[in-house]
Design an enzyme around this catalytic site. Structure first.
Site, short mmCIF file in Angstrom:
data_model
loop_
_atom_site.label_atom_id
_atom_site.label_comp_id
_atom_site.label_asym_id
_atom_site.label_seq_id
_atom_site.Cartn_x
_atom_site.Cartn_y
_atom_site.Cartn_z
N THR A 103 -0.24 -2.18 -7.40
CA THR A 103 -0.99 -2.07 -8.65
C THR A 103 -0.10 -2.41 -9.84
O THR A 103 -0.48 -3.19 -10.72
CB THR A 103 -1.56 -0.65 -8.80
OG1 THR A 103 -2.54 -0.42 -7.77
CG2 THR A 103 -2.22 -0.45 -10.16
N GLY B 182 -2.83 -0.97 -3.15
CA GLY B 182 -1.74 -0.05 -2.91
C GLY B 182 -1.15 0.43 -4.23
O GLY B 182 -1.33 -0.21 -5.28
N CYS B 183 -0.43 1.54 -4.19
CA CYS B 183 0.11 2.10 -5.43
C CYS B 183 1.15 1.16 -6.04
O CYS B 183 1.00 0.74 -7.21
CB CYS B 183 0.68 3.49 -5.19
SG CYS B 183 1.92 3.60 -3.88
N TYR B 184 2.17 0.79 -5.30
CA TYR B 184 3.19 -0.12 -5.85
C TYR B 184 2.60 -1.47 -6.25
O TYR B 184 2.92 -1.99 -7.33
CB TYR B 184 4.31 -0.34 -4.83
CG TYR B 184 5.15 0.88 -4.50
CD1 TYR B 184 5.76 1.64 -5.49
CD2 TYR B 184 5.36 1.24 -3.17
CE1 TYR B 184 6.54 2.74 -5.18
CE2 TYR B 184 6.15 2.34 -2.85
CZ TYR B 184 6.74 3.09 -3.85
OH TYR B 184 7.51 4.16 -3.54
N PHE C 65 2.68 4.70 -13.98
CA PHE C 65 1.34 5.20 -13.69
C PHE C 65 1.43 6.29 -12.62
O PHE C 65 2.49 6.51 -12.04
CB PHE C 65 0.41 4.07 -13.24
CG PHE C 65 0.91 3.26 -12.07
CD1 PHE C 65 0.36 3.39 -10.81
CD2 PHE C 65 1.94 2.33 -12.25
CE1 PHE C 65 0.83 2.63 -9.74
CE2 PHE C 65 2.40 1.56 -11.18
CZ PHE C 65 1.85 1.70 -9.93
#
Length: 311
Positions: free
Chosen positions: A120, A116-118, A287
């Site tokens: 990461t 997942g983005c968060y 990011f």
């Protein structure tokens, strides 16, 4: 030898569109996508996924589970960009920098779950510090993160870029039930024994993330040292191409973090900010939520898996 056939299932969503854009000019693979009239046809989707060499699923969780269940061809390999399989033990977690052997595990895997983005950013900060013994596994943590509105998918993009864009909220904290689906993923892959408190938000910018984790020197179970925290992260990612730790002299001169600073890249920038007087520290990750936080990571994992296909 015929180039590998890659099927993008869900190529009209924000992640799928970005993956398609990153791959469409490549000559070392063939892309398979379905025309609009066939995207919701279960029979046609099952046929496509069983024909390809590697499938990239850019679908809601339940649809991703259905797609995997439809695979009858044992040779098909899968990268799932949904959160459906991120805590499943029989799926390889697709964060290549997680440890020195993770890239090798991804390269040889049949099933890879894209992070997942968060998570990461959170895992990139926490996992090395827990491994080094600088943070206790049962530490009480609060993780704050702000993402661009594309993190909401097409609904977020439409709200901010569609006909009623002028009414879109400039900033919104969400997940107020404190049950965000990324929390178990962060806990598992960071190596935490205690559930962290995760507070996500969206801003009125299209893409990018800034994630922060505040720490206190007298954290229960640990006596923290900012220089050691920084040194541990720097050492852990010394050989990583995509993960960069801000030098301490640079961090001391910084007055703000821009969530959009790495948009369009596959880079992940980590920082440790130190207030020695008060014994307080701030861990940070910046990011692109559609880069290293989604499509960039998927393409990175695809490239690792293709090394095995070529051999």
């Amino acid at each position: 030898m015929t180039s590998p056939l890659v099927f993008i299932d869900g190529d009209q969503g924000t992640t799928g569109l970005q993956i398609h854009a990153r791959l469409q000019a490549r000559r070392d693979l063939r892309l398979l996508t379905l025309p609009a009239a066939e995207r919701k046809d279960p029979r046609r989707r099952a046929q496509a996924i069983n024909t390809c060499d590697i499938a990239i699923l850019c679908l809601p969780d339940e649809a991703a589970r259905e797609a995997v269940a439809a695979i009858a061809n044992p040779a098909v390999r899968v990268i799932d960009a949904s959160s459906a399989h991120r805590t499943q033990p029989d799926w390889v977690y697709g964060f290549a920098e997680l440890n020195p052997r993770q890239a090798e595990r991804i390269a040889g895997a049949r099933r890879v779950s894209n992070p997942g983005c968060y998570p990461t950013g959170a895992i990139a900060l926490l996992h090395p510090l827990l491994q080094a013994g600088l943070l206790p596994h049962d530490i009480r943590l609060c993780i704050h993160a702000v993402s661009g509105y594309s993190g909401r998918g097409r609904s977020g993009v439409e709200e901010h870029e569609g006909k009623d864009a002028g009414q879109a909220c400039a900033f919104q904290v969400y997940g107020l039930g404190l049950a965000h689906k990324h929390t178990p993923e962060i806990r598992l892959h960071a190596g935490l024994s205690r559930r962290p408190l995760f507070v996500p938000a969206y801003g009125s910018f299209r893409q990018g993330i800034v994630l922060t984790i505040p720490l206190d020197r007298e954290q229960p179970g640990a006596t923290l040292d900012g220089a050691q925290l920084h040194a541990a992260l720097t050492h852990y990612y010394a050989a990583a191409d995509s993960v960069h730790v801000i030098a301490q002299n640079e961090a001391r001169a910084m007055t703000r973090l821009d969530p959009q600073a790495l948009n369009g890249s596959n880079d992940l920038q980590l920082g440790v900010f130190i207030n020695e007087e008060h014994g307080q520290f701030l861990l940070s990750a910046v990011f692109d939520n559609l880069g290293k936080g989604a499509s960039g990571a998927a393409v990175q994992n695809l490239d690792l898996m293709l090394t095995q296909w070529k051999n």
